[in-house]
Design an enzyme around this catalytic site. Sequence first.
Site, mmCIF file in Angstrom:
data_model
loop_
_atom_site.group_PDB
_atom_site.id
_atom_site.type_symbol
_atom_site.label_atom_id
_atom_site.label_comp_id
_atom_site.label_asym_id
_atom_site.label_seq_id
_atom_site.Cartn_x
_atom_site.Cartn_y
_atom_site.Cartn_z
ATOM 1 N N ASP A 104 0.856 -1.192 0.000
ATOM 2 C CA ASP A 104 0.000 0.000 0.000
ATOM 3 C C ASP A 104 0.891 1.242 0.000
ATOM 4 O O ASP A 104 1.408 1.646 -1.035
ATOM 5 C CB ASP A 104 -0.944 -0.080 1.206
ATOM 6 C CG ASP A 104 -1.955 1.055 1.236
ATOM 7 O OD1 ASP A 104 -2.143 1.709 0.208
ATOM 8 O OD2 ASP A 104 -2.558 1.290 2.302
ATOM 9 N N ARG A 150 -10.530 -12.047 7.698
ATOM 10 C CA ARG A 150 -9.341 -12.756 7.206
ATOM 11 C C ARG A 150 -9.712 -14.102 6.596
ATOM 12 O O ARG A 150 -9.054 -14.589 5.690
ATOM 13 C CB ARG A 150 -8.341 -12.989 8.347
ATOM 14 C CG ARG A 150 -7.650 -11.723 8.837
ATOM 15 C CD ARG A 150 -6.399 -12.079 9.622
ATOM 16 N NE ARG A 150 -5.923 -11.003 10.470
ATOM 17 C CZ ARG A 150 -5.132 -10.016 10.050
ATOM 18 N NH1 ARG A 150 -4.743 -9.965 8.808
ATOM 19 N NH2 ARG A 150 -4.739 -9.080 10.901
HETATM 20 P P1 IMP Z 1 1.794 -0.237 3.877
HETATM 21 O O1 IMP Z 1 2.831 -0.189 4.961
HETATM 22 O O2 IMP Z 1 0.955 0.999 3.817
HETATM 23 O O3 IMP Z 1 2.330 -0.655 2.531
HETATM 24 O O4 IMP Z 1 0.712 -1.295 4.330
HETATM 25 C C1 IMP Z 1 0.922 -2.612 4.332
HETATM 26 C C2 IMP Z 1 0.030 -3.320 5.322
HETATM 27 O O5 IMP Z 1 -1.191 -2.606 5.600
HETATM 28 C C3 IMP Z 1 -0.373 -4.617 4.714
HETATM 29 O O6 IMP Z 1 0.532 -5.639 5.035
HETATM 30 C C4 IMP Z 1 -1.761 -4.828 5.277
HETATM 31 O O7 IMP Z 1 -1.674 -5.534 6.500
HETATM 32 C C5 IMP Z 1 -2.292 -3.441 5.536
HETATM 33 N N1 IMP Z 1 -3.164 -2.995 4.422
HETATM 34 C C6 IMP Z 1 -2.891 -2.104 3.455
HETATM 35 N N2 IMP Z 1 -3.906 -1.951 2.605
HETATM 36 C C7 IMP Z 1 -4.880 -2.778 3.040
HETATM 37 C C8 IMP Z 1 -6.202 -3.097 2.556
HETATM 38 O O8 IMP Z 1 -6.707 -2.596 1.538
HETATM 39 N N3 IMP Z 1 -6.888 -4.023 3.291
HETATM 40 C C9 IMP Z 1 -6.386 -4.623 4.404
HETATM 41 N N4 IMP Z 1 -5.157 -4.365 4.877
HETATM 42 C C10 IMP Z 1 -4.404 -3.455 4.200
HETATM 43 MG MG MG Z 2 -3.398 -5.859 8.370
#
Ligand code: IMP
Ligand code: MG
Length: 181
Positions: free
Chosen positions: A102, A164
């Site tokens: 993300d 989940r």
């Molecule tokens: P980042 O650090 O923003 O890249 O987020 C990564 C983590 O956020 C992932 O491993 C997920 O656990 C959570 N995450 C990000 N986007 C989503 C989503 O659309 N649904 C559920 N969990 C998400």
């Molecule tokens: Mg999560």
Amino acid sequence: MQDDLERVLFDEPTILRRLDEIAAQISRDYHDRDLTVIAVLNGSLMFMADLLRRIELPLKLDCLSVASYHGKAQTSGEVLFKQVATPDVMDRHVLILDDILDSGHTLASICEKLATANPRSIRVCVLLSKRKERSRSVNVDYVGFEIEDEFVVGYGLDFGERYRNLPCIGVLRKELMAQPN
Ligand code: IMP
Ligand code: MG
């Protein structure tokens, strides 16, 4: 649970067919290397279990537990390592598995941390990658599916630790994202 979805993006057979392809690619790429898989819990649990059973190579498996969302639908930018000891990856070819890319905070922090343990190589595999500008750039080597910048649940992905165990991946209805639990 499925009624809580605005729409389904990927059903179970579609996910598993894609995992067949990624597993075949990973098996080819690592056929002459000692592979160490580091799975990022809890989101990658289903993905890890289904993907690894399709990889026809001996491998080592370790898990990391991190949190960056703290139960909200927006990243805090701060990545908390829940497991204190970093897996021993010295001289190993490491493949990191995560559910979704993300903002990039989580994977960038994990790559940085594992790099300090002197692995031979680090590659990243995610089931989902959101099409968006990221706060931190991450080199991803294997991607299951690219998706739009929407909040998705199921197949390991949660909202407030729920959904989940949904076998498919879908977009959560907006009104349900206002209040977790
Ligand atoms: P980042 O650090 O923003 O890249 O987020 C990564 C983590 O956020 C992932 O491993 C997920 O656990 C959570 N995450 C990000 N986007 C989503 C989503 O659309 N649904 C559920 N969990 C998400
Ligand atoms: Mg999560």
